[in-house]
Design a protein around this motif. Structure first.
Motif, mmCIF file in Angstrom:
data_model
loop_
_atom_site.group_PDB
_atom_site.id
_atom_site.type_symbol
_atom_site.label_atom_id
_atom_site.label_comp_id
_atom_site.label_asym_id
_atom_site.label_seq_id
_atom_site.Cartn_x
_atom_site.Cartn_y
_atom_site.Cartn_z
ATOM 1 N N CYS A 305 0.827 -1.200 0.000
ATOM 2 C CA CYS A 305 0.000 0.000 0.000
ATOM 3 C C CYS A 305 0.867 1.258 0.000
ATOM 4 O O CYS A 305 0.544 2.240 -0.683
ATOM 5 C CB CYS A 305 -0.935 -0.003 1.198
ATOM 6 S SG CYS A 305 -2.107 1.375 1.212
ATOM 7 N N ALA A 306 1.974 1.238 0.730
ATOM 8 C CA ALA A 306 2.888 2.381 0.738
ATOM 9 C C ALA A 306 3.417 2.666 -0.657
ATOM 10 O O ALA A 306 3.515 3.827 -1.077
ATOM 11 C CB ALA A 306 4.045 2.122 1.700
ATOM 12 N N GLY A 307 3.722 1.602 -1.393
ATOM 13 C CA GLY A 307 4.199 1.778 -2.757
ATOM 14 C C GLY A 307 3.161 2.426 -3.646
ATOM 15 O O GLY A 307 3.481 3.277 -4.484
ATOM 16 N N VAL A 308 1.901 2.046 -3.469
ATOM 17 C CA VAL A 308 0.817 2.639 -4.255
ATOM 18 C C VAL A 308 0.693 4.130 -3.950
ATOM 19 O O VAL A 308 0.613 4.973 -4.855
ATOM 20 C CB VAL A 308 -0.523 1.919 -3.963
ATOM 21 C CG1 VAL A 308 -1.690 2.665 -4.605
ATOM 22 C CG2 VAL A 308 -0.467 0.482 -4.481
ATOM 23 N N LEU A 309 0.674 4.478 -2.666
ATOM 24 C CA LEU A 309 0.534 5.880 -2.273
ATOM 25 C C LEU A 309 1.758 6.698 -2.665
ATOM 26 O O LEU A 309 1.627 7.842 -3.126
ATOM 27 C CB LEU A 309 0.294 5.982 -0.775
ATOM 28 C CG LEU A 309 -1.059 5.448 -0.278
ATOM 29 C CD1 LEU A 309 -1.078 5.375 1.239
ATOM 30 C CD2 LEU A 309 -2.197 6.327 -0.770
ATOM 31 N N ASP A 310 2.941 6.135 -2.517
ATOM 32 C CA ASP A 310 4.161 6.850 -2.911
ATOM 33 C C ASP A 310 4.192 7.093 -4.417
ATOM 34 O O ASP A 310 4.838 8.045 -4.875
ATOM 35 C CB ASP A 310 5.406 6.063 -2.501
ATOM 36 C CG ASP A 310 5.679 6.145 -1.011
ATOM 37 O OD1 ASP A 310 5.168 7.073 -0.361
ATOM 38 O OD2 ASP A 310 6.413 5.265 -0.493
ATOM 39 N N GLY A 311 3.498 6.246 -5.177
ATOM 40 C CA GLY A 311 3.445 6.420 -6.628
ATOM 41 C C GLY A 311 2.510 7.524 -7.075
ATOM 42 O O GLY A 311 2.408 7.801 -8.274
ATOM 43 N N GLY A 312 1.818 8.158 -6.122
ATOM 44 C CA GLY A 312 0.961 9.288 -6.465
ATOM 45 C C GLY A 312 -0.509 8.962 -6.569
ATOM 46 O O GLY A 312 -1.332 9.867 -6.785
ATOM 47 N N ALA A 313 -0.893 7.698 -6.418
ATOM 48 C CA ALA A 313 -2.302 7.328 -6.486
ATOM 49 C C ALA A 313 -3.014 7.719 -5.196
ATOM 50 O O ALA A 313 -2.393 7.834 -4.136
ATOM 51 C CB ALA A 313 -2.449 5.828 -6.733
#
Length: 386
Positions: A305-313
């Motif tokens: 989930c952190a990766g998704v949020l860090d990607g700007g989503a």
């Protein structure tokens, strides 16, 4: 991620060596640690160069993927997030102010928060008996009416974490007139005579300074400069805050369950019954093995989930999934730890009993499991229809 791991190693050493000894401090109460204890702990973290570690002095904000191991290490003690200034609601409020506040608002409200000199509260949830907003923010009943160049706010709020002792308030109020479904966030200096704490609730958790309060807001006058962001965009700004805040909750409480599992494992190895160590009895050993599995799955869910949020989503779906999966897994872990330790597990002799209480509350905070599942089911239905 390397920066996060390096900071996390320092945080873990600090928490184990300097924070854990305060877990028996007389200044710990049913409504959280007293403010003088908070100040002492933060002074120690400041001296160690670890205060507010997700906002480095060099500038910027650690990505969530790097924050995960840092906040997990902080969570090894219920006092860790408080000492390091990464506790809710301050951490989520700092994130929101960092994204939305004006330069003047940042200087007045954000800087003291980052420096750990003050605490804050987020005034959104409302009493059920008033028919106000809870898991459904569209039910918001607190109203802000224009008054010349400023506003007057009236309403009641419930379960407001940290309201006692807070000097920074973010108040969500309905704007746009009768029947409107728009809301605005307002920044408020506290204490204010128009913001009255009716009572502090007795809840099963006890780690957050100030506890959780019922608050009455009557004729609160604020200027136009109190508006956070733009008028009528409060619900959109709430999403900026909520998705990362759900995940940082997961990080901190994962650390707490790491600690509970350590304590329960040590107990099971040391304690003998029926001719052998408890861990050699499958009923106990298997529970600890299941803990290992749940801990790793929670870690991986947070990282994803952190990766998704860090990607700007926006990460609305992903943060709901992570919040459900992690909170339910952590509750299973804490419950098994109590069970493994028997009578000791339900006593205050170790931190395991508190971790169990805190994690039980987490299944409700930042959205109950059932609300997140309902939201996900609605998205499944929409996708199928399209």
């Amino acid at each position: 991620m390397n920066a996060g791991l390096e900071i996390a190693a320092r945080v873990e050493s600090f928490v184990r060596e300097h924070v854990i000894p305060f877990e028996r401090d007389a200044r710990l109460g049913a409504h959280g640690p007293a403010d003088d204890l908070v100040a002492e702990l933060r002074g120690m973290a400041r001296s160690a160069g670890l205060l507010t570690p997700h906002l480095p002095a060099s500038g910027g904000h650690l990505p969530l993927a790097a924050m995960a191991p840092v906040f997990r290490a902080a969570g090894l003690s219920p006092l860790g997030p408080v000492a390091l200034n990464v506790m809710a609601p301050d951490e989520g409020n700092m994130h929101l102010l960092d994204r939305v506040a004006t330069p003047a608002q940042r200087a007045h409200f954000l800087v003291p928060l980052v420096e750990g000199r003050v605490r804050s509260a987020f005034f959104m949830t409302e009493p059920a008996e008033d028919g106000g907003a809870g898991s459904d923010p569209s039910m918001l009943r607190t109203v802000a009416r224009r008054d010349g160049d400023g506003w007057v706010i009236d309403g009641r709020k419930a379960f407001i974490t940290g309201a006692v002792g807070a000097t920074v308030g973010i108040v969500m109020a309905r704007t746009g007139g009768e029947g409107a479904t728009t809301a605005t966030m307002f920044l408020v200096d506290l204490p204010d005579p128009s913001v009255c704490i009716e009572r502090v609730l007795d809840t099963i958790d006890s780690s957050m300074p100030g506890g959780h309060s019922i608050v009455a807001i009557e004729g609160l006058k604020v200027g136009a400069d109190a508006v956070l962001g733009e008028v009528d965009r409060g619900f959109q700004y709430a999403q900026i805050r909520l998705a990362p805040a759900r995940l940082t909750h997961c990080m901190r409480w994962l650390g707490a369950c790491d600690r509970a599992h350590e304590i329960a494992s040590a107990y099971a190895v040391r304690r003998h019954a029926f001719g052998k160590p408890l861990i050699d009895h499958e009923g106990v050993g298997f529970m600890l093995a299941e803990n290992m599995i749940d801990l790793k799955q929670a870690e991986l869910m947070i990282d994803w989930c952190a990766g998704v949020l860090d990607g700007g989503a926006a990460g609305t779906v992903e943060s709901s999934m992570a919040k459900v999966a992690v909170s339910e897994a952590l509750f299973r872990i804490a419950d098994r730890c109590v069970q493994v330790m028997g009578g000791t597990g339900v006593s205050g002799d170790t931190i395991v009993e508190q971790v169990f209480r805190e994690v039980r509350a987490f299944r409700i905070y930042d959205g109950p499991t059932e609300v997140h599942k309902w939201s996900l089911a609605k998205k499944i239905k929409r996708r199928h229809a399209s």
